[in-house]
Design an enzyme around this catalytic site. Structure first.
Site, PDB file in Angstrom:
ATOM      1  CE  LYS A   1      -0.145  -0.155   5.145  1.00 55.61           C
ATOM      2  NZ  LYS A   1      -1.226  -0.738   6.090  1.00 55.61           N
TER       3      LYS A   1
ATOM      4  CE1 TYR B   1      11.978  31.613   2.095  1.00 62.04           C
ATOM      5  CE2 TYR B   1      12.355  29.454   2.096  1.00 62.04           C
ATOM      6  CZ  TYR B   1      12.206  30.753   1.166  1.00 62.04           C
ATOM      7  OH  TYR B   1      11.884  31.042   0.398  1.00 62.04           O
TER       8      TYR B   1
HETATM    9  C1  LIG Z   1      -0.890  -1.807   6.946  1.00 58.92           C
HETATM   10  C2  LIG Z   1      -1.045  -2.867   7.545  1.00 58.92           C
HETATM   11  C3  LIG Z   1      -0.199  -4.240   7.624  1.00 58.92           C
HETATM   12  C4  LIG Z   1       1.154  -4.432   7.089  1.00 58.92           C
HETATM   13  O1  LIG Z   1       1.583  -3.510   8.096  1.00 58.92           O
HETATM   14  P1  LIG Z   1       3.279  -3.446   9.014  1.00 58.92           P
HETATM   15  O2  LIG Z   1       3.899  -2.593  10.610  1.00 58.92           O
HETATM   16  O3  LIG Z   1       4.146  -2.767   7.779  1.00 58.92           O
HETATM   17  O4  LIG Z   1       4.136  -4.978   8.929  1.00 58.92           O
HETATM   18  C5  LIG Z   1      -0.379  -5.522   8.161  1.00 58.92           C
HETATM   19  N1  LIG Z   1      -1.468  -5.543   7.997  1.00 58.92           N
HETATM   20  C6  LIG Z   1      -3.158  -4.677   7.655  1.00 58.92           C
HETATM   21  C7  LIG Z   1      -4.586  -5.031   7.690  1.00 58.92           C
HETATM   22  C8  LIG Z   1      -2.936  -3.153   7.353  1.00 58.92           C
HETATM   23  O5  LIG Z   1      -3.279  -2.341   7.247  1.00 58.92           O
END
Ligand SMILES: *Cc1c(COP(=O)(O)O)cnc(C)c1O
Length: 374
Positions: A35, A257
């Site tokens: 994702k 800045y």
């Molecule tokens: C993002 C997510 C993961 C992965 O989590 P990590 O901490 O990056 O390993 C797994 N399960 C769900 C439901 C998630 O939203």
């Protein structure tokens, strides 16, 4: 290659990290989470590398992310973890993705759209998506198994504190999930049980069940915020830039800045053309170090949208215009981890790479060699 900002992503490192996670959870399949554009690494390249490393599933958060992977030619099982609106559900199903349900009405929507593969989600303590009521979760599972065209593909939950050492709440969540899912499996032998993110995968074999869902660890970042090497993980991403300008700064002169850095003694300042417009956060503090010529130099002054400035010291540190600069990654004996940057900013490594802007080109390579085209 001299460009103002470049994220070099080693797909071979992602492959090795997935293989490492497979061996950490020998009885389980791996669902690699790609994702948020693969946590900033490029979702398509991350997905292909994860599959090459042995991931039999992929997961994303949104329907658009699922459609994007399919458009890129990615096959195999794909799970959309997030909530799906009425507009988004058909997009996810058209991508052939599995979806997550915790209301019977959602299963009805899936069935009305021609069906699909559904994972029932119990909220064992994350308090976000899923139902806290095991009976409702069981009814959702039964509905998914019964509705025409739909199939119950999984029983799942998500941990809130897997990354906190010695935390008892993790064990409570695990117990709640096991008490619900293990007996239910008797009625639904084809449903996969899954709960573990990266931290849970690395922490407790009791959380592995049939499938683990690591995200951060496949990119070689540590879910506990420590040195990834300690768990056999290899950072895949390096953020590189170069020294675009070097010039003296007399005592009393300033850089950036708000004149937040005023030289107290004569020094030499290097300008590196990366800024918050590239996702290099300005944050409450600009404190950071950047590698040039195998040495660490402190960032001074305010992070601008397009530039940062380094204090090279009175002798200029031997740095010349055109020298390579490394903001995340290794140079010579030195290396800078996303974990260290996160520490300084008061955030987590996840946010450091996710923040990298679309303006930063991603260069995918295999241990330094050009990747073969597909
Ligand atoms: C993002 C997510 C993961 C992965 O989590 P990590 O901490 O990056 O390993 C797994 N399960 C769900 C439901 C998630 O939203």
């Amino acid at each position: 290659m001299t460009v103002r900002a470049l994220a070099a992503v080693n797909v071979a490192a992602i492959e090795r990290n997935v293989a490492r996670l497979r061996s950490a959870a020998p009885g389980a399949a791996v669902c690699a989470v790609v994702k948020a554009d693969g946590y900033g690494h490029g979702a398509l390249a991350a997905a292909i590398a994860a599959q090459a490393g042995g991931a039999s599933w992929l997961a994303v958060a949104t329907a658009r992310e699922a459609a994007g992977l399919r458009a890129g030619g990615v096959g195999g099982r794909l799970l959309v973890l997030g909530a799906l609106s009425d507009e988004e559900l058909p997009v996810a199903l058209a991508a052939g993705a599995d979806v997550v349900a915790w209301r019977e009405s959602f299963v009805e929507r899936v069935a009305a759209l021609g069906g699909g593969r559904v994972h029932a989600k119990l909220d064992t303590g994350m308090g976000r998506l899923g139902t806290r009521d095991p009976d409702e979760a069981t009814r959702v599972a039964a509905a998914a198994a019964a509705a025409s065209g739909t199939m119950l593909a999984g029983l799942m939950t998500h941990f809130a504190t897997a990354d906190e050492r010695d935390d008892r709440f993790f064990d409570e969540q695990l117990a709640r999930f096991a008490a619900w899912a293990l007996p239910l499996r008797a009625d639904h032998p084809r449903a996969l049980l899954h709960a573990a993110n990266s931290a849970a995968t690395l922490r407790d074999a009791a959380a592995h069940f049939d499938l683990v869902r690591p995200g951060i660890a496949i990119y070689g970042m540590d879910p506990f915020g420590e040195d990834p090497a300690a768990r056999g993980l290899e950072p895949a991403l390096e953020l590189r830039s170069y020294v675009a300008e070097v010039k003296p700064c007399a005592a009393g002169e300033s850089t950036g800045y708000g004149r937040r850095f005023i030289a107290s003694a004569p020094t030499v300042i290097a300008t590196v053309p990366v800024g918050y417009g590239d996702g290099w956060r300005r944050g409450p503090t600009s404190a950071a170090e950047v590698l040039v010529g195998g040495r660490r130099f402190p960032l001074v002054g305010t992070v601008s949208m397009d530039n940062i400035t380094l204090d090279l010291g009175p002798d200029g540190g031997g740095v010349e215009i055109g020298d390579d600069a490394v903001l995340i990654g290794a140079q010579g004996e030195q290396r800078i981890l996303a974990e260290a940057i996160a520490d300084r900013l008061g955030t987590i490594n996840y946010e450091v790479t996710c923040a990298l802007a679309a303006r930063v080109p991603r260069l995918h390579h295999r241990d330094g060699a050009a990747p073969e085209s597909r």
